[in-house]
Write an enzyme that holds these catalytic residues in place. Sequence first.
Site, PDB file in Angstrom:
ATOM      1  N   ASP A 187       1.951  -7.833  -9.104  1.00 25.23           N
ATOM      2  CA  ASP A 187       0.656  -7.260  -8.752  1.00 25.23           C
ATOM      3  C   ASP A 187       0.542  -5.783  -9.106  1.00 25.23           C
ATOM      4  O   ASP A 187      -0.540  -5.214  -9.081  1.00 25.23           O
ATOM      5  CB  ASP A 187       0.446  -7.386  -7.233  1.00 25.23           C
ATOM      6  CG  ASP A 187      -0.159  -8.724  -6.858  1.00 25.23           C
ATOM      7  OD1 ASP A 187      -0.999  -9.226  -7.608  1.00 25.23           O
ATOM      8  OD2 ASP A 187       0.214  -9.255  -5.794  1.00 25.23           O
TER       9      ASP A 187
HETATM   10  C1  BGC Z   1       2.431  -4.618  -3.309  1.00 21.58           C
HETATM   11  C2  BGC Z   1       2.622  -5.983  -3.867  1.00 21.58           C
HETATM   12  C3  BGC Z   1       1.595  -6.897  -3.324  1.00 21.58           C
HETATM   13  C4  BGC Z   1       0.200  -6.327  -3.486  1.00 21.58           C
HETATM   14  C5  BGC Z   1      -0.808  -7.198  -2.827  1.00 21.58           C
HETATM   15  C6  BGC Z   1       1.024  -4.145  -3.523  1.00 21.58           C
HETATM   16  O1  BGC Z   1       0.851  -2.920  -2.899  1.00 21.58           O
HETATM   17  O2  BGC Z   1       3.350  -3.725  -3.884  1.00 21.58           O
HETATM   18  O3  BGC Z   1       3.914  -6.452  -3.555  1.00 21.58           O
HETATM   19  O4  BGC Z   1       1.648  -8.115  -3.991  1.00 21.58           O
HETATM   20  O5  BGC Z   1       0.114  -5.049  -2.976  1.00 21.58           O
HETATM   21  O6  BGC Z   1      -2.098  -6.786  -3.043  1.00 21.58           O
HETATM   22  C1  NOJ Z   2       3.652  -9.992  -3.150  1.00 21.41           C
HETATM   23  C2  NOJ Z   2       2.465 -10.844  -3.454  1.00 21.41           C
HETATM   24  O1  NOJ Z   2       2.146 -11.619  -2.324  1.00 21.41           O
HETATM   25  C3  NOJ Z   2       2.739 -11.739  -4.629  1.00 21.41           C
HETATM   26  O2  NOJ Z   2       1.600 -12.485  -4.952  1.00 21.41           O
HETATM   27  C4  NOJ Z   2       3.188 -10.933  -5.818  1.00 21.41           C
HETATM   28  O3  NOJ Z   2       3.517 -11.833  -6.835  1.00 21.41           O
HETATM   29  C5  NOJ Z   2       4.374 -10.067  -5.457  1.00 21.41           C
HETATM   30  N1  NOJ Z   2       4.083  -9.269  -4.323  1.00 21.41           N
HETATM   31  C6  NOJ Z   2       4.793  -9.170  -6.615  1.00 21.41           C
HETATM   32  O4  NOJ Z   2       3.898  -8.142  -6.836  1.00 21.41           O
END
Ligand code: BGC
Ligand code: NOJ
Length: 817
Positions: A489
């Site tokens: 993400d």
């Molecule tokens: C985090 C990710 C997460 C995302 C969700 C980010 O701030 O680092 O791990 O999947 O937010 O929107």
């Molecule tokens: C947490 C999110 O829930 C997941 O969808 C994503 O793939 C990972 N973070 C990595 O960014």
Amino acid sequence: MQYGYFDDNAREYVITRPDTPYPWINYLGSEDFYGLFSNTSGGYCFYRDARLLRLTRYRYNNVPTDAGGRYFYIRDGGHAGGDIWTPSWMPMKSALDRYECRHGMGYSRISSARNGLAFSQTSFVPLKDNCEIHKIVLTNESNADKDVDIFSFIEFCLWNANDDMTNFQRNFSIGEVEVEADGARIYHKTEYRERRNHYALWAVNVPVAGFDTDRQTFLGLYNGFDHPETVFAGKANNSVASGWAPIGSHHIKAHLKPGESKALVFVLGYCENPDDKKWEKPGVINKAPANALLDKYGSPESADKALAVLKEYWDALLGRFSVDAEDKRMARMAGVWNQYQCMVTFNMSRSASYFESGIGRGMGFRDSNQDLLGFVHLVPERARARILDIAATQFPDGSAYHQYQPLTKRGNNEVGSGFNDDPLWLICGVSAYIKETGDFGILNEKVPFDNKDELADSLFAHLKRSFDYTVTHTGPHGLPLIGRADWNDCLNLNCFSKTPGESFQTTANFESGVAESVLIAAIFVFTGPDYVEICRRTGREEEAEYAVKAIASMTETIKAHGWDGNWFLRAYDAYGHKIGSNECEDGQIFIESNGFAVMAGIGLDDGRAKKALDSVRERLDTKYGIVLQQPAYREYHLELGEVSSYPPGYKENAGIFCHNNPWVTIAETKLGRGTRAFETYTKICPAYREDDSDLRRLEPYVYAQMVAGKDAQCFGEAKNSWLTGTAAWTFVSISQYILGVRPVFDGLLIDPCIPASMKGFSVIRHFQNAVYRITVDNSAGVEKGVKSLTLDGKPLNGTVLPALGDGRTHEVKVVMG
Ligand code: BGC
Ligand code: NOJ
């Protein structure tokens, strides 16, 4: 140091001191009603949606931490003076002569004692009912009679947890309660007068000496939970809340002779009425649903019975896959706790934990599809229903709402779509479901697009649009366009964000049409063959041919443009520059594309797979697991986004992001390297770090999303336990690829890949209405390879157990070699 131990026979984790390095929690609830419950009775509960229908209030990021929950205050020793304490340790942090908290499958029990008074609190959500039950037992272990006052305490949330924490100008004027049975039954009915048709209930099954429903009256305005004025005064005030902060507190008096026990049952429930039956009489809510709950759980015996039913339910669930092995840590994680966590991630997605506030994210399209992988063998029918819900949030062009609210099941407009890996996870989830169940019929289900019935088409049509979305959205190198981000993400290659606070993901202000993802390409090659099989097995030969070609061409594209010499590249940015390449200053190598490409089998034929995994090991591996990338970004890069916003070693910026460690584990099994596969498995597995809890800090019985990487100050410290795709993927890696019991379209494939030193193991697996008792003998000391396999004593041709579906138990003997 350890703060507890696993009681494997009881399937409980036993916490032996209350001051754990972080609150160690459990989840109560199976389907609609859920509670988060910490080892000191902290937490909160909600009905179906942690944001919209929250029953009790919880203050995240509070000091002290984890204040607020279902509390019981004891005043031991009559009414003048007396010893005042809280048996769950918090909120008074009382010195206890004994303390233990057992977190089990869907229930928790806190037992403690002080000055000859023993206390136990058994908390759970019964199957099929929307309430928490807290059964309290007080026992006089002293030689003298005891007069004991007990005060219960919960604080109601005004339903919408977001408003509850923000809109005080309104909230302080709307709170309403009703009280019945002299205060034994307290009803929270804020907003019931207008548009809501539900209320909350906090009741006890015995007569009370008094009650309180107004927080300020109970606590005193300037007091915390650790010093409630009422308890210290020894007498409830019978306050009826009007506005401000409604709470529920019962005051109960007990006289206990030496050796005598008293049991009380508290019910914290959610009740709903049809619109035309909301009122008993003007201004008085219809108590029928509350009465039904209280009739059912009105005695300690009925509470015990409900708990026994819950235990049977879990016995049956975990009986579907169990492991016996010399390595007890692996056996208990794979056989019990990992599956338990998979149930929790299935239920919660990423909504409510001690790190997810329940008001942010709802259900994720990507997340929930992946959660299915670890859950589908437990309750396939629920997996089926979930697939249909998720698919209904797909857009007609194959893209998808990234998130949806569990209560409405509608896609979330604020986040929208454009995460270009999303569509492929649907193929992944549906394939896992069909392999587990053989239910190809699901493909014919009519499922809306964009939640619109008029756009409904078969689930198969959804899969096709998922597949085609990747085929038709490619960039300059022929690799898939990344969109707002892919699995990572934080790889926001089309968002050049300079404005503090703006979303890295949804502010797409640099729609390059150029940035590409090697990971999406690898996911396509991994999951594409399942799509081909689905087509073939449903008579869609032409579509299968088209898909085979598309997969082959994507594989070639990865080899041509996704290879960096010693590992797979990660992506191309909006300028067409490489990410995850030797040429980069930071972020030279990433775990995701390497794990996934090898899982997909890319480079097994030409040595690249081995090279890639060796590079991962050399550059990314640490003693606590594999970090996401290296070198960590030292500066913020406008063209990369959130990944470079984190300080080095945290989260996606070179943290040990546990979710994709099992991709490497699985990839290692593709190379037949069982010792290495098992090593990557154990490094992030919490049970192996039980005695390192002061550093790891989080629950030793569940996976965390992230462990701080080697660049971080507190390398090895975990964060974000419970709600993570790590649960599903580690379960897939250990059960299907290491122990090698893997559902495929033709049955159950037996393909273990274990350390040479592991002499064998056994697995009991329920699969399509038959039970397989599988014993694997590795006295040969190999890492992979099945020399012989018998099914009910007869040699089997090949290694795929057929789906016998006869309701019987079958003996499977496997000899490796
Ligand atoms: C985090 C990710 C997460 C995302 C969700 C980010 O701030 O680092 O791990 O999947 O937010 O929107
Ligand atoms: C947490 C999110 O829930 C997941 O969808 C994503 O793939 C990972 N973070 C990595 O960014």
